[in-house]
Design a protein around this motif. Structure first.
Motif, PDB file in Angstrom:
ATOM      1  N   ILE A  66       0.932  -1.122   0.252  1.00  0.00           N
ATOM      2  CA  ILE A  66       0.016  -0.146   0.186  1.00  0.00           C
ATOM      3  C   ILE A  66       1.265   1.645   0.434  1.00  0.00           C
ATOM      4  O   ILE A  66       1.635   1.583   0.775  1.00  0.00           O
ATOM      5  CB  ILE A  66      -1.325   0.131   0.882  1.00  0.00           C
ATOM      6  CG1 ILE A  66      -1.924  -0.879   0.976  1.00  0.00           C
ATOM      7  CG2 ILE A  66      -1.593   1.461   1.349  1.00  0.00           C
ATOM      8  CD1 ILE A  66      -2.854  -1.310  -0.183  1.00  0.00           C
ATOM      9  N   TYR A 103       0.794   8.059  11.215  1.00  0.00           N
ATOM     10  CA  TYR A 103      -0.444   6.735  10.834  1.00  0.00           C
ATOM     11  C   TYR A 103       0.376   5.897  10.863  1.00  0.00           C
ATOM     12  O   TYR A 103       1.621   5.473  10.245  1.00  0.00           O
ATOM     13  CB  TYR A 103      -0.822   7.152   9.843  1.00  0.00           C
ATOM     14  CG  TYR A 103      -2.177   8.370   9.758  1.00  0.00           C
ATOM     15  CD1 TYR A 103      -2.841   8.804  10.205  1.00  0.00           C
ATOM     16  CD2 TYR A 103      -1.354   9.535   9.699  1.00  0.00           C
ATOM     17  CE1 TYR A 103      -3.952   9.864  10.682  1.00  0.00           C
ATOM     18  CE2 TYR A 103      -2.072  10.928  10.018  1.00  0.00           C
ATOM     19  CZ  TYR A 103      -2.819  10.971   9.995  1.00  0.00           C
ATOM     20  OH  TYR A 103      -4.030  11.806   9.813  1.00  0.00           O
ATOM     21  N   GLU A 107      -4.006   2.952   5.075  1.00  0.00           N
ATOM     22  CA  GLU A 107      -5.596   3.353   4.667  1.00  0.00           C
ATOM     23  C   GLU A 107      -6.376   3.949   5.879  1.00  0.00           C
ATOM     24  O   GLU A 107      -7.311   4.091   6.111  1.00  0.00           O
ATOM     25  CB  GLU A 107      -5.936   1.585   5.008  1.00  0.00           C
ATOM     26  CG  GLU A 107      -5.099   0.639   4.249  1.00  0.00           C
ATOM     27  CD  GLU A 107      -3.539   0.546   4.760  1.00  0.00           C
ATOM     28  OE1 GLU A 107      -2.767   0.753   5.164  1.00  0.00           O
ATOM     29  OE2 GLU A 107      -3.621  -0.513   5.095  1.00  0.00           O
ATOM     30  N   GLN A 108      -5.655   4.164   7.445  1.00  0.00           N
ATOM     31  CA  GLN A 108      -5.695   5.021   8.610  1.00  0.00           C
ATOM     32  C   GLN A 108      -5.676   6.417   8.646  1.00  0.00           C
ATOM     33  O   GLN A 108      -6.302   6.650   9.877  1.00  0.00           O
ATOM     34  CB  GLN A 108      -4.596   4.239   9.827  1.00  0.00           C
ATOM     35  CG  GLN A 108      -5.170   2.820  10.568  1.00  0.00           C
ATOM     36  CD  GLN A 108      -4.736   1.832   9.603  1.00  0.00           C
ATOM     37  OE1 GLN A 108      -3.627   1.598   9.358  1.00  0.00           O
ATOM     38  NE2 GLN A 108      -5.440   0.954   9.605  1.00  0.00           N
ATOM     39  N   HIS A 114      -5.383  13.018   4.214  1.00  0.00           N
ATOM     40  CA  HIS A 114      -5.269  12.510   2.318  1.00  0.00           C
ATOM     41  C   HIS A 114      -4.556  14.384   2.302  1.00  0.00           C
ATOM     42  O   HIS A 114      -4.040  14.495   0.577  1.00  0.00           O
ATOM     43  CB  HIS A 114      -6.774  12.798   2.446  1.00  0.00           C
ATOM     44  CG  HIS A 114      -6.644  10.730   2.046  1.00  0.00           C
ATOM     45  ND1 HIS A 114      -6.183  10.180   2.089  1.00  0.00           N
ATOM     46  CD2 HIS A 114      -6.905  10.092   3.020  1.00  0.00           C
ATOM     47  CE1 HIS A 114      -6.115   9.248   1.418  1.00  0.00           C
ATOM     48  NE2 HIS A 114      -6.878   8.364   2.462  1.00  0.00           N
ATOM     49  N   VAL A 149      -4.376   5.999  -2.484  1.00  0.00           N
ATOM     50  CA  VAL A 149      -3.940   5.359  -1.387  1.00  0.00           C
ATOM     51  C   VAL A 149      -4.264   4.132  -2.493  1.00  0.00           C
ATOM     52  O   VAL A 149      -5.563   4.088  -1.648  1.00  0.00           O
ATOM     53  CB  VAL A 149      -4.803   5.622  -0.542  1.00  0.00           C
ATOM     54  CG1 VAL A 149      -3.970   4.616   0.451  1.00  0.00           C
ATOM     55  CG2 VAL A 149      -3.814   6.906   0.300  1.00  0.00           C
ATOM     56  N   ASN A 150      -3.890   3.419  -2.456  1.00  0.00           N
ATOM     57  CA  ASN A 150      -3.990   2.218  -2.776  1.00  0.00           C
ATOM     58  C   ASN A 150      -2.905   0.987  -3.493  1.00  0.00           C
ATOM     59  O   ASN A 150      -1.470   1.418  -2.485  1.00  0.00           O
ATOM     60  CB  ASN A 150      -3.853   2.260  -4.475  1.00  0.00           C
ATOM     61  CG  ASN A 150      -5.255   0.770  -5.021  1.00  0.00           C
ATOM     62  OD1 ASN A 150      -4.907  -0.254  -4.318  1.00  0.00           O
ATOM     63  ND2 ASN A 150      -6.225   1.761  -5.827  1.00  0.00           N
TER      64      ASN A 150
END
Length: 207
Positions: A66, A103, A107-108, A114, A149-150
């Motif tokens: 990620i 973080y 993902e969090q 962002h 995010v990926n």
């Protein structure tokens, strides 16, 4: 001779792009230094032409890793994409300095994180492109930045999908940032379309 694919770039072409990368990442480090109010240096830049699988390997080797990314589209004299990829450790270092937060994973991240990811990537990309335009004396317009995010594999399909009809190669630029004596990995993909790449090389007298 005009090239028809990234893979046709010779050593002289890559040396020129490496010099551009050195100047561009130097400007990006200066912008980051001003943002963080501390010295930021860069390692020796690398420029490589890589296929999709080779790019995955160079960036970490894990297609499911990620990552955070900021994407900006270029138009004007140069058409293409700029894609900046964040390592989590580097992103958390910036977040800690700016917001006093970190973080456990991308993902969090909340909305504020962002937004910061978008802005930091945009500042780095704009600093790079501004230095680039001064060097080649060309006008480059930049789109509004977007962040994602990926998984790494999914992120890298974006430029392939955009320019796969022209080339299956990516231009990988890497100059890690050094902050407080610690080196942080980051990756920049600069992807002018083939016509734009030829204009750059012709402008610099190497094609």
């Amino acid at each position: 001779m005009r090239i028809k694919d990234y893979g046709e770039m010779n050593l002289q072409d890559l040396d020129v792009m490496r010099e551009i990368g050195s100047i561009g990442t130097g400007h990006a480090a200066t912008a980051l230094s001003q943002m963080l109010q501390k010295e930021v240096r860069i390692t020796i830049p690398q420029v490589k032409i890589l296929g999709y699988d080779e790019a995955i390997e160079a960036i970490g080797g894990n297609i499911e890793q990620i990552v955070g990314a900021t994407l900006v589209k270029m138009d004007g004299d140069i058409n293409g994409l700029m894609l900046f990829l964040f390592n989590l450790e580097f992103a958390n270092t910036i977040f800690d300095k700016m917001m006093g937060m970190s973080y456990a994973g991308f993902e969090q991240m909340d909305t504020m994180a962002h937004s910061a990811l978008t802005e930091i990537g945009n500042i780095i990309i704009c600093s790079y492109v501004n230095a680039f335009t001064e060097l080649v004396d060309m006008h480059i317009g930049l789109s509004v930045p977007s962040a994602a995010v990926n998984m790494l594999g999914a992120i890298l399909t974006v430029p392939i999908a955009e320019y796969g009809y022209e080339t299956d190669k990516l231009m990988y630029c890497n100059a890690d940032f050094v902050i407080d004596g610690k080196t942080y990995n980051d990756w920049l993909l600069m992807l002018p379309d083939i016509a734009s790449l030829n204009r750059i090389l012709e402008k610099l007298g190497v094609s």
